[in-house]
Design an enzyme around this catalytic site. Structure first.
Site, PDB file in Angstrom:
ATOM      1  CG  ASP A  90      -7.438  -1.237   1.652  1.00 41.79           C
ATOM      2  OD1 ASP A  90      -8.584  -1.609   1.953  1.00 41.79           O
ATOM      3  OD2 ASP A  90      -6.445  -1.985   1.657  1.00 41.79           O
ATOM      4  CG  ASP A 125     -12.579  -6.430   3.159  1.00 41.14           C
ATOM      5  OD1 ASP A 125     -11.883  -5.513   3.661  1.00 41.14           O
ATOM      6  OD2 ASP A 125     -12.142  -7.187   2.272  1.00 41.14           O
ATOM      7  CB  ALA A 193      -8.148 -12.509   1.574  1.00 40.02           C
ATOM      8  CB  CYS A 276      14.694  -3.687 -17.978  1.00 44.57           C
ATOM      9  SG  CYS A 276      13.466  -2.373 -17.943  1.00 44.57           S
ATOM     10  CB  CYS A 278      12.771   1.065 -17.665  1.00 45.40           C
ATOM     11  SG  CYS A 278      13.806   1.015 -16.195  1.00 45.40           S
ATOM     12  CB  CYS A 281      17.278  -0.899 -16.924  1.00 50.19           C
ATOM     13  SG  CYS A 281      16.403  -1.477 -15.462  1.00 50.19           S
TER      14      CYS A 281
END
Lengths: 478, 478
Positions: A90, A125, A193, A276, A278, A281
């Site tokens: 970016d 931009d 944006a 969760c 995962c 978790c």
């Protein structure tokens, strides 16, 4: 330049594809975790463990730090990050817009990205925020367009170029500039944006912006949703045609003690149970460190992308979107885009099954398409349309043709009982929304063929909307 | 005998509780994985890793194997399984019903369970299948009742006793025997012989059976749903009042190559992407072994229970049920139980927020309760009810009172704009179902107070159902 983006599977505006870069292909839809070299909670080299194939980092942050800049230029950005896969950079547009002195720097930053070996570079931009005047949005779009043209001239042969589409909340500008920019040889089209919209749960407006950009863009261009990192909106965004996401959300939310799920956000301190599976978790502890919380946020984000890809392969993306869009703001967004389903109907692929998840399912493109199918049905004479054949067998011989009814589709002849979508649809008992859809298609069918129809309906189908059928057909309550 | 079941939190009929057993407490809602000692894909001692606090095993399978039987009797069943937490034993009723010779054996099996040190023992009930005659269901219930009484006499002082409620698909029998058995000193009340309903996705009938059993049972009795192990229906079953689940599904489905998710079942061979974050699915390989698939099935099942518990704490169980019941068969079940929401309304706890997930949200108990609140509203004179105050300010002075409207609730005075549920509700724009709810409450409000009302409605509220308001009030389109 050969087409760097190849699409292999589609559903709604969503697609599974592959974007070629100098450091290998990115399988899309993809999430590029944002790595901030000043604050690396999870090291770039670890990101593959979570499912990341590509990363994003801010070229401006590297550029303004003399040591990082020198290393990036001498050893390359891949070595600097310790990651050998695709890296998108970016420009730091947001930071630069804040500090001014931007006129000179877009070209410099693009050159720096090229020299550092970025795989996908971005010019500076102007990230025009939502709700500004049309004139300001237009003026800033022109500046952005100039920067994109400049970037394309100085990007070199290797680096892909991202051409951000701005335009604030002005849909006409989003579409017009998407079309203009689409004609350039840029490789990736970020929608810019939109973070303020996501942060304030303005998903309806976000959806309209994505659709406006898609309407302007050529079909074969990969679309990036800048700054989108919450898994709750990935399914919707993919269905609207977004291919790439980037986000620091996994880390920013973790810093703030926030726990992401595909259904929304929890504060970790409010959780007594971790909802969760995962690895973090499942370990049994509630006292997650910031690092563990960031890991959870990554696991759940990449799992959601896999869920979406599987849904695309299965032709079940609308089902998934309907399951996911259950926060009121997302539900409103889904209902908003459903008012524009004609464009979805045009590209709806052939499906194997239709699963009715909610009243929103009645507005799916497949239901509109079924109305078209009915036009091809060759029917003449006296027609009986019945919602329960067991109750109308005794009067069938008075008619030339007997059709059945299935909500949300409408009338169908027995010969089509086994074909898609009548036969391959799983639906609950008719509800007021699915009855309306079916009746709307019935009315269109009667009008199109100028038919002499008797509609025999049972208790389940008793609904105000039948009054409209009464104007065109004989109604019989069975 | 002191009460062994303690409830700490409630939402809908769901609750978080604790069931004391000789080997410690079981935190409910709980899933007891079924361990088959002849086929241990995952060893009992490993089960805690996945979140299991208690196990279930079949006493008959142990009993009929001389070696296992002897070990169970000499060292105890906990030593045999290598698990020191609560162990519930099933009697093998299903197997024995198949092989006959059951008259003698219930007492023997109960004695064996007691002697082997089972924490929760079960007599040999008769698992009457769905759809049999009322007479057969009744006769078999009487046999089951006799076995339960016998079990209570010979269960000893330590072992808890499960009293299965049978009755096939006859709701009257389910309720009547639930009430009869509820008066006994049994500790756990399993709802039996529902597996055939779950296997054929007859969730509406399953829900009606659970509600019938709950209507007969005392509130403080823990309810076990025998053989329920698919996470897709845990949220619904908990909301209906089930506290315990047991299942071999994690292993049986794995043997068959089936992959469980809270949204339904996939065949592993049909998956190109694994839509889950669990340690197995996050490893990056698709080629799961049977053992790995069983592990995934356990991870996802226990995660779903944590999700449900968190929803109960948050007062968001209906929200979760609405999110989960998106397969048409579950959606139908949700819509079916919504026709009986009066009983839910009576026990609805105070909430902090109302999140509208779908048209099903309009049928939540909170909406019915709001109608009761309206009765306490002291209003007289000429009343303006407006859907958009900005458009009616100029006529407000013609009225004594101005009320606003919020779907799905109905009219509210400005003073209540910040209070629950008007202020703490997140809803999308009105839809046809939420408008109907709000208008129904408005009509009840007008009738109850015999008020002179003018209803000013804007485009969003334009709906057929307003005709009903027109009979009682002046309608103004704004």
């Amino acid at each position: 330049m050969p087409d760097r983006f190849e699409v292999t599977n589609k559903d709604a505006f969503g697609r599974i594809g592959k974007l070629e870069t100098p450091h290998g292909a990115i399988a899309t839809p993809a999430l590029l975790p944002v790595v901030n070299l000043n604050l690396t909670l999870i090291a770039p080299r670890e990101m593959r463990n979570f499912g990341a194939e590509a990363l994003m980092t801010n070229a401006y942050i590297i550029y303004r730090n003399p040591h990082l800049r020198e290393t990036a230029l001498s050893t390359g950005i891949h070595s600097l990050l310790g990651f050998d896969g695709p890296i998108m950079t970016d420009s730091g547009a947001f930071q630069l817009a804040e500090y001014g002195d931007i006129e000179l720097q877009s070209e410099q930053i693009v050159a720096f990205q090229r020299e550092a070996g970025s795989d996908i570079g971005t010019p500076i931009d102007i990230p025009t925020p939502p709700d500004v005047t049309h004139q300001r949005a237009l003026e800033e779009l022109e500046v952005t367009r100039g920067r994109i043209n400049e970037a394309l001239r100085c990007s070199g042969d290797e680096m892909l170029v991202a051409a951000p589409i701005q335009g604030s909340t002005h849909l006409d500008l989003r579409e017009q500039y998407a079309e203009l920019l689409s004609k350039l040889s840029a490789d990736v089209y970020p929608i810019g944006a939109v973070v303020p919209l996501m942060e304030s749960y303005r998903f309806s407006e976000l959806s309209s912006i994505i659709l406006a950009c898609k309407a302007g863009l050529a079909w074969n261009k990969p679309v990036h949703l800048f700054g989108a990192g919450h898994p709750m909106m990935f399914a919707l965004a993919v269905a609207l045609g977004c291919d790439l996401f980037d986000s620091a959300a996994y880390a920013l939310y973790a810093r703030d003690g926030r726990y992401l799920t595909p259904g929304g956000t929890y504060k970790l301190k409010d959780l007594t149970y971790l909802p969760c599976t995962c690895p973090v978790c499942s370990s049994g502890t509630l006292a997650l460190t910031e690092r563990q919380l960031a890991e959870h946020n990554l696991w759940v984000s990449f799992s959601e992308l896999r869920t979406i890809k599987q849904a695309i392969l299965d032709g079940q993306l609308w089902e998934l979107v309907e399951r996911r869009c259950r926060h009121p703001s997302l539900l409103q967004a889904l209902r908003t885009i459903q008012t524009d389903f004609a464009s979805f109907e045009a590209i709806e692929p052939l499906k194997r099954s239709f699963i009715y998840t909610s009243s929103e399912s009645a507005a799916r493109p497949e239901v509109a398409r079924y109305a078209q199918k009915l036009h091809r049905l060759d029917v003449a004479g006296r027609v009986l349309v019945t919602t329960d054949r067991r109750k109308t067998r005794h009067i069938e011989r008075e008619f030339d043709v007997t059709l059945l009814m299935k909500a949300p589709f409408g009338p169908y002849p027995l010969e089509l009982a086994e074909t898609y979508p009548i036969g391959q649809s799983e639906v609950p008992a008719p509800d007021c929304v699915s009855i309306k859809s079916a009746v709307r298609n019935l009315i269109e069918f009667i009008g199109f063929n100028s038919l002499d129809v008797t509609f025999a309906y049972d208790e389940q189908w008793d609904h105000d909307v039948l009054a409209e059928v009464g104007a065109l057909a004989t109604l019989v309550r069975i």
